[in-house]
Motif scaffolding. Structure first.
Motif, PDB file in Angstrom:
ATOM      1  N   TYR A  76       0.977  -1.161  -0.179  1.00 57.15           N
ATOM      2  CA  TYR A  76      -0.065   0.119  -0.351  1.00 57.15           C
ATOM      3  C   TYR A  76       0.973   1.428  -0.072  1.00 57.15           C
ATOM      4  CZ  TYR A  76      -4.427  -3.424   1.130  1.00 57.15           C
ATOM      5  OH  TYR A  76      -4.840  -4.079   1.306  1.00 57.15           O
ATOM      6  N   LEU A  77       0.645   2.122  -0.884  1.00 61.14           N
ATOM      7  CA  LEU A  77       1.476   2.994  -0.616  1.00 61.14           C
ATOM      8  C   LEU A  77       1.292   4.340  -1.199  1.00 61.14           C
ATOM      9  CD1 LEU A  77       4.849   4.476  -2.072  1.00 61.14           C
ATOM     10  CD2 LEU A  77       3.925   4.176  -4.406  1.00 61.14           C
ATOM     11  N   TRP A  83      -3.017   3.821  -3.403  1.00 66.32           N
ATOM     12  CA  TRP A  83      -1.994   2.888  -4.136  1.00 66.32           C
ATOM     13  C   TRP A  83      -2.279   1.223  -3.584  1.00 66.32           C
ATOM     14  CZ3 TRP A  83      -2.617   2.317  -9.093  1.00 66.32           C
ATOM     15  CH2 TRP A  83      -2.872   3.835 -10.354  1.00 66.32           C
ATOM     16  N   GLN A  84      -3.063  -0.058  -4.436  1.00 67.07           N
ATOM     17  CA  GLN A  84      -2.356  -0.806  -3.706  1.00 67.07           C
ATOM     18  C   GLN A  84      -1.516  -1.481  -5.310  1.00 67.07           C
ATOM     19  OE1 GLN A  84      -5.846  -3.694  -1.634  1.00 67.07           O
ATOM     20  NE2 GLN A  84      -4.994  -4.721  -3.338  1.00 67.07           N
ATOM     21  N   LYS A 120       9.164 -11.933  -7.146  1.00 66.67           N
ATOM     22  CA  LYS A 120       8.356 -10.901  -7.012  1.00 66.67           C
ATOM     23  C   LYS A 120       8.240  -9.763  -8.091  1.00 66.67           C
ATOM     24  CE  LYS A 120       6.869 -13.788  -3.395  1.00 66.67           C
ATOM     25  NZ  LYS A 120       5.711 -13.515  -3.067  1.00 66.67           N
ATOM     26  N   LEU A 121       6.662  -9.346  -8.362  1.00 69.18           N
ATOM     27  CA  LEU A 121       5.988  -8.465  -9.296  1.00 69.18           C
ATOM     28  C   LEU A 121       5.152  -7.542  -9.077  1.00 69.18           C
ATOM     29  CD1 LEU A 121       5.664  -6.703 -12.238  1.00 69.18           C
ATOM     30  CD2 LEU A 121       4.654  -8.862 -13.224  1.00 69.18           C
ATOM     31  N   TYR A 122       5.174  -6.913  -8.724  1.00 69.98           N
ATOM     32  CA  TYR A 122       3.964  -6.063  -8.413  1.00 69.98           C
ATOM     33  C   TYR A 122       3.144  -5.577  -9.226  1.00 69.98           C
ATOM     34  CZ  TYR A 122       6.257  -7.840  -3.609  1.00 69.98           C
ATOM     35  OH  TYR A 122       7.066  -8.732  -2.160  1.00 69.98           O
ATOM     36  N   VAL A 123       2.348  -5.106  -9.577  1.00 68.45           N
ATOM     37  CA  VAL A 123       1.346  -4.658 -10.545  1.00 68.45           C
ATOM     38  C   VAL A 123       0.165  -3.213  -9.607  1.00 68.45           C
ATOM     39  CG1 VAL A 123      -0.526  -4.717 -12.051  1.00 68.45           C
ATOM     40  CG2 VAL A 123       0.935  -6.330 -11.731  1.00 68.45           C
ATOM     41  N   PRO A 124       0.433  -2.272 -10.072  1.00 70.53           N
ATOM     42  CA  PRO A 124      -1.022  -1.105  -9.389  1.00 70.53           C
ATOM     43  C   PRO A 124      -2.122  -2.045  -9.683  1.00 70.53           C
ATOM     44  CG  PRO A 124       0.821  -0.325 -10.505  1.00 70.53           C
ATOM     45  CD  PRO A 124       0.875  -1.936 -10.761  1.00 70.53           C
ATOM     46  N   ARG A 125      -3.038  -2.496  -9.300  1.00 75.86           N
ATOM     47  CA  ARG A 125      -4.145  -3.073  -8.954  1.00 75.86           C
ATOM     48  C   ARG A 125      -5.769  -2.219  -8.690  1.00 75.86           C
ATOM     49  NH1 ARG A 125      -3.200  -6.733 -12.299  1.00 75.86           N
ATOM     50  NH2 ARG A 125      -2.098  -8.430 -12.472  1.00 75.86           N
ATOM     51  N   VAL A 126      -5.148  -0.889  -7.436  1.00 74.23           N
ATOM     52  CA  VAL A 126      -6.299  -1.050  -6.783  1.00 74.23           C
ATOM     53  C   VAL A 126      -5.590   0.583  -7.018  1.00 74.23           C
ATOM     54  CG1 VAL A 126      -8.263   0.072  -5.429  1.00 74.23           C
ATOM     55  CG2 VAL A 126      -7.514  -2.455  -6.086  1.00 74.23           C
ATOM     56  N   ALA A 127      -6.631   1.943  -6.782  1.00 75.90           N
ATOM     57  CA  ALA A 127      -6.032   3.440  -6.631  1.00 75.90           C
ATOM     58  C   ALA A 127      -7.590   4.124  -6.129  1.00 75.90           C
ATOM     59  CB  ALA A 127      -5.395   4.133  -7.894  1.00 75.90           C
ATOM     60  N   TYR A 128      -7.373   4.191  -4.626  1.00 71.07           N
ATOM     61  CA  TYR A 128      -8.153   5.010  -4.552  1.00 71.07           C
ATOM     62  C   TYR A 128      -7.882   7.258  -4.459  1.00 71.07           C
ATOM     63  CZ  TYR A 128     -10.162   1.622  -1.269  1.00 71.07           C
ATOM     64  OH  TYR A 128     -10.414  -0.043  -1.601  1.00 71.07           O
ATOM     65  N   THR A 129      -8.717   7.478  -5.432  1.00 65.93           N
ATOM     66  CA  THR A 129      -8.219   8.974  -5.492  1.00 65.93           C
ATOM     67  C   THR A 129      -8.992   9.853  -3.746  1.00 65.93           C
ATOM     68  OG1 THR A 129      -8.407   8.521  -7.915  1.00 65.93           O
ATOM     69  CG2 THR A 129      -8.569  10.809  -6.642  1.00 65.93           C
TER      70      THR A 129
END
Length: 354
Positions: free
Chosen positions: A71-72, A79-80, A96-105
């Protein structure tokens, strides 16, 4: 007219035993620097040299990480990022490959620390509004808690609330640079106005700190960075005072733990009023040294800095750091090329359907 001076190249150096230690412990690090809009991953290549991977995000700060999810907190989004690889699978040599999946604006809330409750609820420090908040599908944020001395939720960064410590899946302690209840009032209390507040009682359990950051609960003890003095230590629960166990040459932000070690982020103070004239200046002068930017690995038993990583060049400030146990060489997808367009994963097909 003189040509613009190019930015100095980024360089990583480390202590002699840092790489063998990473290999032995089988771990890597993720850390943020909002100064240059980067999320970094630090691990090992197969040839046992440092693997340094970076992605650009807009003003990344607070970071919460597990081996499978990050979580960033960024300038106006939270971002998640999720690991897209199966156990034993790799992607171009990364495990490990971290993919941006969800973003709260969220809008620009000046989000600092980010964490999760035991029910996996995201909680973040909303520094601009001087409160703890959570994400929402409808609102920019939902306020959850504020210090007793904050009379109103206003976008004024009154006390510079910046850090939160979780214990047993609940936010139990926060740090603030002051107890001010006026717009930007914390800027007048940088030297010794900092405090640690217990969330449940709203009681200030420790004061007289200098710009404290990154409170963390680990092994039944509340740890904190007294950033303006360059000291890492813990809160004495009986005498309610700060006990330093190590001095680091720089302004401290970002704290994580692994086994018997603390990993502390160290920054060079900015050339501006906010980060000048602090007790840290006298500490550095007394020790005949200058501030650096990097990570310090501190033994909790001895207070010794067992290992270190130093960043030189364009990056002079860090904000947060997280440990990724069991992860050797992580990376993430970004938005600057079409790699994120072409990387597609497919979930399991329902039984009985083709």
């Amino acid at each position: 007219m003189n040509a613009a001076t190019p930015n100095p190249p980024l360089a990583f150096t480390c202590s002699r035993q840092f790489i063998p230690w990473l290999a032995q412990e089988r771990l890597s690090f993720a850390f943020t620097t909002y100064q240059t809009n980067r999320l970094f991953f630090l691990g090992l290549k197969p040839d046992q040299t440092l693997s340094i991977f970076e992605r650009l995000f807009d003003r990344p700060m607070g970071l919460h990480a597990t081996p499978e999810r990050l979580y960033l907190g960024c300038r106006y989004q939270l971002w998640q990022l999720d690991n897209a690889l199966e156990p034993g699978e790799d992607y171009n040599g990364y495990d490990k490959l971290y993919v941006p999946r969800v973003a709260y604006t969220t809008g620009d809330l000046d989000v600092h620390d980010v964490g999760l409750t035991r029910n996996q609820r995201v909680i973040f420090v909303n520094t601009l509004y001087s409160c703890l908040g959570t994400v929402s599908n409808h609102y920019s944020f939902v306020p959850l808690w504020q210090p007793a001395f904050i009379s109103k939720l206003a976008p004024e960064d009154r006390c510079h609330l910046n850090g939160v410590a979780f214990d047993q899946g609940q936010p139990n302690y926060v740090t603030a640079v002051s107890r001010s209840d006026v717009a930007a009032g914390w800027r007048q209390e940088r030297h010794k106005g900092g405090c640690v507040i217990e969330v449940k009682t709203r009681e200030v359990i420790l004061g007289d700190l200098s710009m404290p950051h990154s409170p963390r609960w680990y092994r039944d003890r509340l740890w904190v960075l007294n950033s303006g003095t360059g000291e890492f230590g813990y809160v004495d629960p009986i005498w309610h005072k700060f006990e330093a166990i190590a001095f680091c040459p720089g302004y401290l932000r970002g704290l994580a733990f692994y086994k018997q070690w603390a990993i502390v982020g160290v920054s060079k103070p900015r050339g501006e009023h906010t980060f000048s004239g602090l007790p840290l200046d006298d500490q550095l002068a007394a020790k005949n040294t200058q501030a650096i930017c990097g990570l310090m690995v501190i033994d909790l038993k001895t207070g010794n800095i067992d290992h270190w990583v130093q960043l030189e060049g364009i990056i002079t400030e860090l904000y947060d750091v997280q440990v990724l146990p069991g992860v050797i060489r992580p990376m993430a997808l970004g938005f600057m090329n079409d790699e994120i367009c072409k990387f597609v994963t497919i979930g399991p097909t329902p039984q009985g359907k083709s």
